[in-house]
Design a protein around this motif. Structure first.
Motif, PDB file in Angstrom:
ATOM      1  N   VAL A  97       0.845  -1.195   0.000  1.00 24.35           N
ATOM      2  CA  VAL A  97       0.000   0.000   0.000  1.00 24.35           C
ATOM      3  C   VAL A  97       0.883   1.250   0.000  1.00 24.35           C
ATOM      4  O   VAL A  97       0.573   2.235  -0.674  1.00 24.35           O
ATOM      5  N   ASN A  98       1.987   1.213   0.745  1.00 21.48           N
ATOM      6  CA  ASN A  98       2.920   2.344   0.769  1.00 21.48           C
ATOM      7  C   ASN A  98       3.768   2.408  -0.496  1.00 21.48           C
ATOM      8  O   ASN A  98       3.983   3.484  -1.051  1.00 21.48           O
ATOM      9  N   GLU A  99       4.241   1.267  -0.939  1.00 25.57           N
ATOM     10  CA  GLU A  99       5.188   1.216  -2.055  1.00 25.57           C
ATOM     11  C   GLU A  99       4.541   1.532  -3.402  1.00 25.57           C
ATOM     12  O   GLU A  99       5.162   2.179  -4.255  1.00 25.57           O
ATOM     13  N   ASP A 100       3.316   1.074  -3.613  1.00 21.65           N
ATOM     14  CA  ASP A 100       2.678   1.189  -4.923  1.00 21.65           C
ATOM     15  C   ASP A 100       1.160   1.293  -4.760  1.00 21.65           C
ATOM     16  O   ASP A 100       0.424   0.375  -5.127  1.00 21.65           O
ATOM     17  N   PRO A 101       0.670   2.423  -4.193  1.00 25.02           N
ATOM     18  CA  PRO A 101      -0.761   2.516  -3.883  1.00 25.02           C
ATOM     19  C   PRO A 101      -1.688   2.412  -5.093  1.00 25.02           C
ATOM     20  O   PRO A 101      -2.836   2.006  -4.955  1.00 25.02           O
ATOM     21  N   TYR A 102      -1.184   2.758  -6.284  1.00 21.36           N
ATOM     22  CA  TYR A 102      -2.017   2.712  -7.490  1.00 21.36           C
ATOM     23  C   TYR A 102      -1.776   1.475  -8.343  1.00 21.36           C
ATOM     24  O   TYR A 102      -2.376   1.320  -9.394  1.00 21.36           O
ATOM     25  N   GLY A 103      -0.892   0.605  -7.900  1.00 23.87           N
ATOM     26  CA  GLY A 103      -0.562  -0.603  -8.654  1.00 23.87           C
ATOM     27  C   GLY A 103      -0.744  -1.829  -7.786  1.00 23.87           C
ATOM     28  O   GLY A 103      -1.871  -2.201  -7.441  1.00 23.87           O
ATOM     29  N   SER A 104       0.357  -2.448  -7.388  1.00 23.48           N
ATOM     30  CA  SER A 104       0.290  -3.705  -6.629  1.00 23.48           C
ATOM     31  C   SER A 104      -0.309  -3.536  -5.234  1.00 23.48           C
ATOM     32  O   SER A 104      -0.643  -4.517  -4.588  1.00 23.48           O
ATOM     33  N   GLY A 105      -0.513  -2.306  -4.784  1.00 25.78           N
ATOM     34  CA  GLY A 105      -1.122  -2.064  -3.475  1.00 25.78           C
ATOM     35  C   GLY A 105      -2.626  -1.859  -3.510  1.00 25.78           C
ATOM     36  O   GLY A 105      -3.217  -1.405  -2.524  1.00 25.78           O
ATOM     37  N   TRP A 106      -3.284  -2.208  -4.629  1.00 29.39           N
ATOM     38  CA  TRP A 106      -4.747  -2.102  -4.694  1.00 29.39           C
ATOM     39  C   TRP A 106      -5.368  -2.948  -3.577  1.00 29.39           C
ATOM     40  O   TRP A 106      -4.768  -3.907  -3.106  1.00 29.39           O
ATOM     41  N   ILE A 107      -6.572  -2.602  -3.169  1.00 26.68           N
ATOM     42  CA  ILE A 107      -7.218  -3.261  -2.031  1.00 26.68           C
ATOM     43  C   ILE A 107      -8.230  -4.322  -2.480  1.00 26.68           C
ATOM     44  O   ILE A 107      -8.180  -5.454  -2.032  1.00 26.68           O
ATOM     45  N   ALA A 108      -9.164  -3.923  -3.341  1.00 30.20           N
ATOM     46  CA  ALA A 108     -10.244  -4.841  -3.733  1.00 30.20           C
ATOM     47  C   ALA A 108     -10.716  -4.531  -5.147  1.00 30.20           C
ATOM     48  O   ALA A 108     -10.490  -3.445  -5.669  1.00 30.20           O
ATOM     49  N   LYS A 109     -11.388  -5.521  -5.727  1.00 21.23           N
ATOM     50  CA  LYS A 109     -12.095  -5.334  -6.989  1.00 21.23           C
ATOM     51  C   LYS A 109     -13.573  -5.519  -6.677  1.00 21.23           C
ATOM     52  O   LYS A 109     -13.965  -6.537  -6.102  1.00 21.23           O
ATOM     53  N   VAL A 110     -14.353  -4.522  -7.044  1.00 23.07           N
ATOM     54  CA  VAL A 110     -15.789  -4.538  -6.768  1.00 23.07           C
ATOM     55  C   VAL A 110     -16.537  -4.601  -8.095  1.00 23.07           C
ATOM     56  O   VAL A 110     -16.230  -3.845  -9.022  1.00 23.07           O
ATOM     57  N   ARG A 111     -17.498  -5.527  -8.179  1.00 18.73           N
ATOM     58  CA  ARG A 111     -18.364  -5.609  -9.361  1.00 18.73           C
ATOM     59  C   ARG A 111     -19.534  -4.658  -9.093  1.00 18.73           C
ATOM     60  O   ARG A 111     -20.393  -4.951  -8.274  1.00 18.73           O
ATOM     61  N   PRO A 112     -19.555  -3.494  -9.750  1.00 21.07           N
ATOM     62  CA  PRO A 112     -20.554  -2.479  -9.405  1.00 21.07           C
ATOM     63  C   PRO A 112     -21.965  -2.842  -9.862  1.00 21.07           C
ATOM     64  O   PRO A 112     -22.143  -3.509 -10.879  1.00 21.07           O
ATOM     65  N   VAL A 113     -22.928  -2.374  -9.101  1.00 24.34           N
ATOM     66  CA  VAL A 113     -24.334  -2.506  -9.472  1.00 24.34           C
ATOM     67  C   VAL A 113     -24.632  -1.549 -10.621  1.00 24.34           C
ATOM     68  O   VAL A 113     -25.285  -1.913 -11.589  1.00 24.34           O
ATOM     69  N   ASP A 114     -24.137  -0.303 -10.514  1.00 23.31           N
ATOM     70  CA  ASP A 114     -24.411   0.722 -11.525  1.00 23.31           C
ATOM     71  C   ASP A 114     -23.223   1.681 -11.592  1.00 23.31           C
ATOM     72  O   ASP A 114     -23.217   2.723 -10.924  1.00 23.31           O
TER      73      ASP A 114
END
Length: 146
Positions: A97-114
């Motif tokens: 999360v510190n090293e690459d917050p926009y790459g390998s530090g992603w948290i979750a993938k959400v399948r959106p309703v809308d």
């Protein structure tokens, strides 16, 4: 990548500025993570507790809890949907999360309703970068090393 007060704010992402989370559409899911601002304020992340895959999630509700030496708090989802996948690498290496917050530090993938409805509530592009600049200036926040 745009730099605002020493913080990296990619213009191509979508933001909930006040919550320091980003969203990025990726096929039928939306990647969710903490911004460079969040990881800078938190300092060294020591653990990430992820919610379970397959769980429904309301917009603004937590997809994970992040703990650092300075802070413990939720990672609110910028979209409503179902948690499709979590970043299990964070259990072994929360420092991503510190090293690459926009790459390998992603948290979750959400399948959106809308996604279209959720997207309309987020800021992106030059507008997103400017909103982040205004927020950081108003709060006196900087990612620059002191």
């Amino acid at each position: 990548m745009s730099s605002v007060n020493g913080c990296n704010i990619p213009a191509e992402l979508y933001y909930v500025v006040e919550k320091h989370v980003w969203a990025k559409p990726d096929g039928d899911v939306v990647l969710v993570g903490l911004t460079d601002v969040a990881q800078n304020m938190a300092k060294t992340v020591i653990s990430v507790s992820l919610k379970g895959e397959g769980k429904p999630i309301k917009r603004g509700k937590s997809v994970a809890t992040v703990e650092s030496g300075k802070w413990v708090g939720p990672v609110p989802s910028p979209v409503e949907g179902e948690i499709a996948e979590v970043n299990n690498e964070l259990a072994k290496n929360p420092g991503l999360v510190n090293e690459d917050p926009y790459g390998s530090g992603w948290i979750a993938k959400v399948r959106p309703v809308d996604w279209d409805a959720d997207r309309s509530l987020l800021v992106t592009g030059d507008e997103g970068v400017e909103k982040y600049r205004e927020f950081l200036d108003a709060e006196g926040i900087s990612c620059a090393s002191e």
